[in-house]
Each structure stands twice: as C-alpha cells, then as structure tokens.
Scaffold this motif. Structure first.
Motif, mmCIF file in Angstrom:
data_model
loop_
_atom_site.group_PDB
_atom_site.id
_atom_site.type_symbol
_atom_site.label_atom_id
_atom_site.label_comp_id
_atom_site.label_asym_id
_atom_site.label_seq_id
_atom_site.Cartn_x
_atom_site.Cartn_y
_atom_site.Cartn_z
ATOM 1 N N ILE A 236 1.207 -1.466 -0.289
ATOM 2 C CA ILE A 236 -0.081 0.004 -0.025
ATOM 3 C C ILE A 236 1.290 0.624 -0.192
ATOM 4 O O ILE A 236 0.291 2.208 -0.660
ATOM 5 N N LEU A 239 2.366 2.517 -2.955
ATOM 6 C CA LEU A 239 1.808 3.451 -3.857
ATOM 7 C C LEU A 239 2.305 4.435 -3.983
ATOM 8 O O LEU A 239 1.524 5.708 -4.891
ATOM 9 N N ILE A 240 2.842 4.924 -3.408
ATOM 10 C CA ILE A 240 2.608 6.505 -2.886
ATOM 11 C C ILE A 240 4.142 6.721 -3.686
ATOM 12 O O ILE A 240 6.004 6.515 -3.290
ATOM 13 N N GLY A 244 7.411 6.189 -0.398
ATOM 14 C CA GLY A 244 6.200 4.931 0.015
ATOM 15 C C GLY A 244 7.519 4.019 0.400
ATOM 16 O O GLY A 244 7.425 3.611 1.053
ATOM 17 N N VAL A 304 4.688 15.006 -4.906
ATOM 18 C CA VAL A 304 4.125 13.630 -3.999
ATOM 19 C C VAL A 304 4.168 14.870 -2.724
ATOM 20 O O VAL A 304 3.800 14.858 -1.904
ATOM 21 N N PRO A 314 -3.963 11.886 1.124
ATOM 22 C CA PRO A 314 -5.023 11.754 -0.253
ATOM 23 C C PRO A 314 -3.963 11.955 -1.088
ATOM 24 O O PRO A 314 -4.019 11.467 -2.542
ATOM 25 N N PHE A 317 -1.499 10.112 -2.366
ATOM 26 C CA PHE A 317 -2.023 9.020 -3.125
ATOM 27 C C PHE A 317 -2.203 8.806 -4.516
ATOM 28 O O PHE A 317 -1.827 8.922 -5.754
#
Length: 382
Positions: A236, A239-240, A244, A304, A314, A317
């Motif tokens: 998860i 995804l960044i 991330g 980002v 949010p 992402f």
C-alpha cells in the motif's frame, strides 16, 4: 492571451497555479472526496457499461460496481484487523524483544560515545514526559482525523453514484464550455484521460495484490513473523511514488525488530523487499501499466511532497494520476505545452543549446523525442 507580453502570460500562469494550490488547501475537505470519487468512477466505467449492455437498469448498474468497491474495502479492513489482532497477541514477546534491542543499543552507545546509561535513561524520561504532555492534543487530533476519514469514505459512494448517473450531463457541460472548433481536442483529452486513469488505478490494485502475495509469501516461507502484514503495508505504501517504498522498508524493519531477538531477519526482510521491488519496477509493473503514465522522477517526487503538504495523505496517493491528467491537458493546449514538457519523461538525448530544433513546441519534434525514448502513444478507445 497571445497578444499579451510573454512575461505577463507567464505571470498569469504562475498566479493560476498559486490560486489552484490555495483552493486545494482551503477546500480540501470538499475537493479530495470529489476527486477520489471521480477517479474511482472512471475505473468503474467498464463494469457500468458492461451491465448496461446486458440491459441491467441504470440505478442497479451503478450500485453494483459501488458494492464491489465496498466489499473490496471491507476485505482490506478485515485483513488489517486480523493482522493487528495477531500483533496485539504477541505484545508480551514484543516488549521483551524491544527491551533486548534497547539494551544492545545502549551498550553500543556507551562504547562509541561518552553518553552513559544513566544519562540515556534520563534523556528517555525527559522525552517521555514531553510526549505525555502533548498526548491530549495528539489524541484529540487523532479523533478529529478519524472523523474526517469516516466523512471522506462516507461521501465517496454518494459522489461515485452521482458521477456515473450524471456523466452525460457533465460531458455536455465540458463540451459547451469550449468552442466547437476545439471539440476534437477536448474529446481526445477526455478519452486519453479515461484510458490513463483506468490503466493506472487497475494496475495499482493488481500491484498491491502481487506485492502482498510475493513479499508476504517469501517472508512467510523464510520464517519471518507478521510476514503478510509487512507485505500488505509495503504494497500500500508503495503506491506513493519513491517516498512510500522508503517508509515501507522502515516499517518492515521495525516490525521485524519487535518480533525477533536477532539481527539476521532484518537483512532477510530488506533483501526480499529489494528483490520484489526489482521485479516490480523492471518486469511486472511496466507490463501492467505499460507506457501510459510517463512522468519524470523529478515531477513525481515534487508532486508527492506538494500533494502531501497541501492536502495530506490523499494528496500523496493521488499525486501521480493528477499529474498525468494535467500532462494530457497541457500537451493538447498550445499555450501550456511547456508545462507538459516539464512534467513528462520525454528526455532529449541532445542538448537544445546545440540543436535549435529542440527549442520548438512542434508536435513533430515531440514525436521524434518519444521515439528516441521508446515511448508509445496512448491509444484511446473509440
């Protein structure tokens, strides 16, 4: 606009960017659920169209895809709950392992510095007191954030339903906004945007699945505790873009440290993550998403951080798909083509200082640079 001096035009563009950022900060509570719902509704369009072709009533054809998304989200929440329950059950051994690692760290600090154990204990107590003093504020902020999350995900299904129900009305609004002579370009932008958002979001869902299975499965076979939790958290966070993966590595190391008294499992976790990342970046993800989202690393990282600072998690992402949509618009608008070049990955192999042709906005020059970089054009469905 073309009659205005160049400096005035560029100033207006920069003022527009500042205004857009201000609107995002001031209205993030309204804008972000709408934006997320817009992306998800585009991803659900194929399911909606399939159901409509099968003569399913429109309301049901909209509700069924939303139900699928709700089931998917519920499955993720259930998985996290089960994994966290296992983590809580291991709390006594985690506390013991943390104590061992802290003792080892304290001994190492004693050897390398003049910072004695009593001084370290005093330092930790002081920091703990400061943290406890701010605990009330932190808890209040967490409760407020939790409330915002519930509002965010509570509004999303409503917005998705409305986007799908009123999609023809919204399309008509967009076309009426522009002159008839521009409708061809507007249609191209909308079709290409749909292709990119669908391929990107569906690709990310597939990416979460295979990274969780690969990383969690390999770590489980190697005997690492909480392997699946490490796998899904890393998937998860991955995804960044760029940021991330770094945070995912750090969390993987921390979870491994708390579940083992040895250092060797940390290197196993880092090695497996590096292997899975190599497969993801060079083999799996390029085949899934292809060349549809071509944003340079500088624009992605900057996007980002800007997204995170403006609207929080949010924004981090959604940074990449938002930049991709902006690039499509900029590439189609003569006035904003330079911004499309700045965001894109079409890197000239020769210097514009020496080759004057590379200084032009010409579509022909752009196509030549794309061929040099092996970038295929995005094909929109007709």
């Amino acid at each position: 606009m073309k009659d205005l001096p160049l400096t005035v035009r560029r100033s207006i563009e920069l003022l527009g960017l500042v205004l857009l950022g201000t609107l995002l900060v001031l209205g993030k509570g309204i804008i972000m659920p709408v934006l997320m719902a817009f992306f998800v509704s585009i991803m659900l369009l194929p399911v909606y169209r399939f159901l409509r072709r099968k003569k399913v009533p429109e309301v049901l054809a909209i509700l069924l895809p939303i139900l699928l998304v709700a089931i998917f989200m519920a499955a993720i929440i259930w998985f996290f709950s089960a994994q966290i329950s296992r983590l809580v059950a291991d709390l006594p051994s985690i506390q013991k392992n943390v104590g061992i690692h802290l003792t080892s760290l304290s001994d190492w600090i004693n050897q390398k510095t003049n910072f004695s154990t009593p001084e370290q204990v005093k330092f930790l107590k002081d920091q703990s007191s400061k943290m406890l003093a701010n605990a009330g504020t932190m808890v209040s902020g967490a409760v407020g954030s939790l409330g915002s999350v519930f509002v965010f995900f509570g509004l999303m299904p409503i917005y998705i339903y409305l986007f799908l129900f009123y999609k023809n009305l919204l399309l008509r609004f967009v076309f009426i906004w522009f002159e008839p002579s521009q409708h061809k370009k507007v249609e191209e932008v909308m079709k290409e945007t749909e292709v990119i958002i669908k391929s990107y979001l569906i690709g990310l869902i597939i990416q979460i699945a295979y990274i969780t299975v690969l990383l969690g499965g390999i770590l489980m076979l190697l005997g690492i505790k909480h392997a699946l939790l490490i796998g899904v958290i890393f998937a998860i966070l991955n995804l960044i873009p760029y940021v991330g993966a770094l945070v995912g590595n750090l969390i993987g190391v921390l979870l491994t440290l708390t579940s083992s008294q040895e250092i060797a499992p940390i290197f196993i976790v880092l090695g497996v993550i590096a292997f899975v990342q190599f497969l993801d970046n060079n083999i799996l993800m390029p085949r899934i998403v292809g060349s549809k989202v071509r944003i340079n690393a500088f624009a992605a990282i900057l996007g980002v951080f800007i997204g995170g600072s403006l609207v929080g998690v949010p924004g981090m992402f959604l940074a990449l798909p938002m930049i991709a949509v902006l690039k499509i618009i900029f590439d189609r608008a003569e006035m904003f083509k330079q911004w499309g070049v700045l965001l894109g990955d079409e890197r000239p192999l020769r210097s514009p200082m020496s080759f004057l042709r590379l200084r032009r906005k010409s579509d022909k020059v752009t196509e030549e640079i794309k061929k040099e970089n092996d970038i295929e054009p995005t094909k929109a469905k007709r």
